[in-house]
Motif scaffolding. Structure first.
Motif, PDB file in Angstrom:
ATOM      1  N   THR A  93      27.891 -32.796  16.889  1.00  0.00           N
ATOM      2  CA  THR A  93      27.323 -33.528  15.763  1.00  0.00           C
ATOM      3  C   THR A  93      25.859 -33.137  15.610  1.00  0.00           C
ATOM      4  O   THR A  93      25.124 -33.046  16.587  1.00  0.00           O
ATOM      5  CB  THR A  93      27.431 -35.054  15.947  1.00  0.00           C
ATOM      6  OG1 THR A  93      26.736 -35.457  17.129  1.00  0.00           O
ATOM      7  CG2 THR A  93      28.882 -35.490  16.020  1.00  0.00           C
ATOM      8  N   LEU A  94      25.451 -32.887  14.366  1.00  0.00           N
ATOM      9  CA  LEU A  94      24.058 -32.636  14.021  1.00  0.00           C
ATOM     10  C   LEU A  94      23.553 -33.892  13.326  1.00  0.00           C
ATOM     11  O   LEU A  94      24.252 -34.460  12.488  1.00  0.00           O
ATOM     12  CB  LEU A  94      23.937 -31.429  13.092  1.00  0.00           C
ATOM     13  CG  LEU A  94      24.544 -30.123  13.602  1.00  0.00           C
ATOM     14  CD1 LEU A  94      24.352 -29.017  12.563  1.00  0.00           C
ATOM     15  CD2 LEU A  94      23.935 -29.717  14.929  1.00  0.00           C
ATOM     16  N   THR A  95      22.345 -34.327  13.661  1.00  0.00           N
ATOM     17  CA  THR A  95      21.848 -35.608  13.195  1.00  0.00           C
ATOM     18  C   THR A  95      20.543 -35.455  12.427  1.00  0.00           C
ATOM     19  O   THR A  95      19.607 -34.824  12.923  1.00  0.00           O
ATOM     20  CB  THR A  95      21.599 -36.548  14.398  1.00  0.00           C
ATOM     21  OG1 THR A  95      22.798 -36.645  15.155  1.00  0.00           O
ATOM     22  CG2 THR A  95      21.165 -37.923  13.950  1.00  0.00           C
ATOM     23  N   ALA A  96      20.468 -36.045  11.242  1.00  0.00           N
ATOM     24  CA  ALA A  96      19.221 -36.071  10.483  1.00  0.00           C
ATOM     25  C   ALA A  96      18.215 -36.938  11.233  1.00  0.00           C
ATOM     26  O   ALA A  96      18.494 -38.099  11.523  1.00  0.00           O
ATOM     27  CB  ALA A  96      19.462 -36.624   9.085  1.00  0.00           C
ATOM     28  N   GLY A  97      17.082 -36.357  11.583  1.00  0.00           N
ATOM     29  CA  GLY A  97      16.049 -37.092  12.303  1.00  0.00           C
ATOM     30  C   GLY A  97      16.289 -37.223  13.788  1.00  0.00           C
ATOM     31  O   GLY A  97      15.598 -37.983  14.466  1.00  0.00           O
ATOM     32  N   GLY A  98      17.260 -36.518  14.321  1.00  0.00           N
ATOM     33  CA  GLY A  98      17.548 -36.666  15.747  1.00  0.00           C
ATOM     34  C   GLY A  98      18.219 -35.451  16.336  1.00  0.00           C
ATOM     35  O   GLY A  98      18.434 -34.464  15.648  1.00  0.00           O
ATOM     36  N   PRO A  99      18.580 -35.536  17.603  1.00  0.00           N
ATOM     37  CA  PRO A  99      19.157 -34.387  18.298  1.00  0.00           C
ATOM     38  C   PRO A  99      20.621 -34.149  17.950  1.00  0.00           C
ATOM     39  O   PRO A  99      21.287 -35.009  17.387  1.00  0.00           O
ATOM     40  CB  PRO A  99      19.029 -34.782  19.775  1.00  0.00           C
ATOM     41  CG  PRO A  99      19.166 -36.275  19.757  1.00  0.00           C
ATOM     42  CD  PRO A  99      18.461 -36.702  18.483  1.00  0.00           C
ATOM     43  N   ALA A 100      21.090 -32.979  18.305  1.00  0.00           N
ATOM     44  CA  ALA A 100      22.519 -32.661  18.218  1.00  0.00           C
ATOM     45  C   ALA A 100      23.193 -33.143  19.501  1.00  0.00           C
ATOM     46  O   ALA A 100      22.561 -33.196  20.559  1.00  0.00           O
ATOM     47  CB  ALA A 100      22.719 -31.162  18.048  1.00  0.00           C
ATOM     48  N   HIS A 101      24.461 -33.507  19.394  1.00  0.00           N
ATOM     49  CA  HIS A 101      25.253 -33.908  20.555  1.00  0.00           C
ATOM     50  C   HIS A 101      26.505 -33.055  20.620  1.00  0.00           C
ATOM     51  O   HIS A 101      27.082 -32.691  19.596  1.00  0.00           O
ATOM     52  CB  HIS A 101      25.674 -35.375  20.465  1.00  0.00           C
ATOM     53  CG  HIS A 101      24.631 -36.324  20.933  1.00  0.00           C
ATOM     54  ND1 HIS A 101      24.726 -37.672  20.718  1.00  0.00           N
ATOM     55  CD2 HIS A 101      23.476 -36.147  21.616  1.00  0.00           C
ATOM     56  CE1 HIS A 101      23.681 -38.284  21.248  1.00  0.00           C
ATOM     57  NE2 HIS A 101      22.906 -37.370  21.790  1.00  0.00           N
ATOM     58  N   SER A 102      26.943 -32.784  21.845  1.00  0.00           N
ATOM     59  CA  SER A 102      28.181 -32.064  22.092  1.00  0.00           C
ATOM     60  C   SER A 102      29.108 -32.974  22.892  1.00  0.00           C
ATOM     61  O   SER A 102      28.688 -33.568  23.890  1.00  0.00           O
ATOM     62  CB  SER A 102      27.879 -30.790  22.880  1.00  0.00           C
ATOM     63  OG  SER A 102      29.067 -30.137  23.242  1.00  0.00           O
ATOM     64  N   TYR A 103      30.374 -33.074  22.433  1.00  0.00           N
ATOM     65  CA  TYR A 103      31.359 -33.942  23.074  1.00  0.00           C
ATOM     66  C   TYR A 103      32.539 -33.117  23.559  1.00  0.00           C
ATOM     67  O   TYR A 103      32.974 -32.186  22.884  1.00  0.00           O
ATOM     68  CB  TYR A 103      31.859 -35.005  22.093  1.00  0.00           C
ATOM     69  CG  TYR A 103      30.773 -35.927  21.594  1.00  0.00           C
ATOM     70  CD1 TYR A 103      30.434 -37.071  22.294  1.00  0.00           C
ATOM     71  CD2 TYR A 103      30.085 -35.638  20.412  1.00  0.00           C
ATOM     72  CE1 TYR A 103      29.440 -37.919  21.837  1.00  0.00           C
ATOM     73  CE2 TYR A 103      29.081 -36.479  19.952  1.00  0.00           C
ATOM     74  CZ  TYR A 103      28.763 -37.617  20.666  1.00  0.00           C
ATOM     75  OH  TYR A 103      27.774 -38.448  20.218  1.00  0.00           O
TER      76      TYR A 103
ATOM     77  N   ASP B 221      17.827 -31.462  22.107  1.00  0.00           N
ATOM     78  CA  ASP B 221      16.653 -32.083  21.497  1.00  0.00           C
ATOM     79  C   ASP B 221      15.932 -31.169  20.528  1.00  0.00           C
ATOM     80  O   ASP B 221      15.268 -31.644  19.618  1.00  0.00           O
ATOM     81  CB  ASP B 221      15.682 -32.552  22.582  1.00  0.00           C
ATOM     82  CG  ASP B 221      16.264 -33.698  23.404  1.00  0.00           C
ATOM     83  OD1 ASP B 221      16.919 -34.575  22.813  1.00  0.00           O
ATOM     84  OD2 ASP B 221      16.064 -33.701  24.630  1.00  0.00           O
ATOM     85  N   GLY B 222      16.044 -29.860  20.698  1.00  0.00           N
ATOM     86  CA  GLY B 222      15.351 -28.916  19.825  1.00  0.00           C
ATOM     87  C   GLY B 222      15.966 -28.806  18.448  1.00  0.00           C
ATOM     88  O   GLY B 222      15.395 -28.191  17.556  1.00  0.00           O
ATOM     89  N   ILE B 223      17.125 -29.395  18.266  1.00  0.00           N
ATOM     90  CA  ILE B 223      17.787 -29.368  16.960  1.00  0.00           C
ATOM     91  C   ILE B 223      17.620 -30.751  16.360  1.00  0.00           C
ATOM     92  O   ILE B 223      18.204 -31.722  16.819  1.00  0.00           O
ATOM     93  CB  ILE B 223      19.275 -28.999  17.102  1.00  0.00           C
ATOM     94  CG1 ILE B 223      19.387 -27.625  17.722  1.00  0.00           C
ATOM     95  CG2 ILE B 223      19.975 -29.074  15.758  1.00  0.00           C
ATOM     96  CD1 ILE B 223      20.773 -27.268  18.151  1.00  0.00           C
ATOM     97  N   ASN B 224      16.768 -30.824  15.343  1.00  0.00           N
ATOM     98  CA  ASN B 224      16.399 -32.112  14.785  1.00  0.00           C
ATOM     99  C   ASN B 224      16.656 -32.102  13.288  1.00  0.00           C
ATOM    100  O   ASN B 224      15.744 -32.037  12.490  1.00  0.00           O
ATOM    101  CB  ASN B 224      14.931 -32.396  15.086  1.00  0.00           C
ATOM    102  CG  ASN B 224      14.528 -33.794  14.728  1.00  0.00           C
ATOM    103  OD1 ASN B 224      15.374 -34.638  14.491  1.00  0.00           O
ATOM    104  ND2 ASN B 224      13.241 -34.048  14.677  1.00  0.00           N
TER     105      ASN B 224
ATOM    106  N   ILE C  76      24.562 -22.639  16.502  1.00  0.00           N
ATOM    107  CA  ILE C  76      24.149 -23.743  15.632  1.00  0.00           C
ATOM    108  C   ILE C  76      23.005 -23.245  14.766  1.00  0.00           C
ATOM    109  O   ILE C  76      22.063 -22.635  15.255  1.00  0.00           O
ATOM    110  CB  ILE C  76      23.667 -24.961  16.447  1.00  0.00           C
ATOM    111  CG1 ILE C  76      24.777 -25.483  17.358  1.00  0.00           C
ATOM    112  CG2 ILE C  76      23.140 -26.054  15.519  1.00  0.00           C
ATOM    113  CD1 ILE C  76      24.323 -26.567  18.319  1.00  0.00           C
ATOM    114  N   VAL C  77      23.095 -23.490  13.458  1.00  0.00           N
ATOM    115  CA  VAL C  77      21.970 -23.233  12.561  1.00  0.00           C
ATOM    116  C   VAL C  77      21.476 -24.605  12.118  1.00  0.00           C
ATOM    117  O   VAL C  77      22.259 -25.488  11.788  1.00  0.00           O
ATOM    118  CB  VAL C  77      22.353 -22.340  11.363  1.00  0.00           C
ATOM    119  CG1 VAL C  77      23.416 -22.977  10.498  1.00  0.00           C
ATOM    120  CG2 VAL C  77      21.142 -21.989  10.545  1.00  0.00           C
ATOM    121  N   SER C  78      20.155 -24.814  12.167  1.00  0.00           N
ATOM    122  CA  SER C  78      19.595 -26.124  11.858  1.00  0.00           C
ATOM    123  C   SER C  78      18.506 -25.973  10.819  1.00  0.00           C
ATOM    124  O   SER C  78      17.795 -24.974  10.783  1.00  0.00           O
ATOM    125  CB  SER C  78      19.036 -26.741  13.139  1.00  0.00           C
ATOM    126  OG  SER C  78      18.458 -27.994  12.872  1.00  0.00           O
TER     127      SER C  78
END
Length: 160
Positions: free
Chosen positions: A120-130, A142-145, A157-159
């Motif tokens: 999941t990529l999050t607007a204003g926050g980090p990406a998560h991997s499940y 954390d570097g993907i915001n 991932i492209v952010s």
């Protein structure tokens, strides 16, 4: 199968109704037969101002649905993703967004990798991997915001 979103009055609404006015159609995800357009299933979210971003798992056995730009209070959070088993249409995972701002901040985009892992990529926050199957949190980036996209194999991932 095809998926369509009917979003009555969110900021990303697909129907033109005045802001703040509800109509008789609940926000919902429509699952349609890709060849005929026949309705196969409707997942309704009547208490949500918006719902968005549906993503199939590579094998078609799972569908993830997100709370959208505006968010929607469920289980004590405004922004979330729900994963559904497409045989039973039971929810198999509820994944709160790591950011609970909004509108906008906390909205997510979700992508399944080739092996069934969910990112999941999050607007204003980090990406998560499940993890595939269990949806246990495996990693936080954390570097993907922001929002972006994931390569089809889930390795890039492209952010924004």
């Amino acid at each position: 199968m095809a998926v369509g979103v009917i979003d009555s009055d969110g900021l990303g609404a697909v129907r033109d109704i005045p802001a703040g006015v509800r109509d008789d159609f609940p926000n919902r995800i429509l699952i349609l037969d890709g060849a005929t357009g026949a309705l196969q299933k409707s997942l309704e979210f009547p208490d949500c101002q918006s719902i968005e971003q549906s993503e199939w798992s590579p094998d078609g056995r799972l569908l993830v649905v997100g709370s959208g730009f505006d968010g929607c209070e469920r289980n004590g959070v405004r922004h979330w993703n729900e994963v559904y088993d497409t045989e039973t249409w039971e929810r198999v995972a509820f994944l709160p967004s790591p950011v609970q701002g909004g509108p906008g901040d906390g909205a997510t985009l979700a992508f399944f990798g080739a092996e069934g892992q969910l990112t999941t990529l999050t607007a204003g926050g980090p990406a998560h991997s499940y993890a595939a199957g269990t949806f246990e949190l495996e990693g936080t980036f954390d570097g993907i915001n922001g929002l972006g996209n994931i390569s089809p194999d889930g390795t890039l991932i492209v952010s924004d």
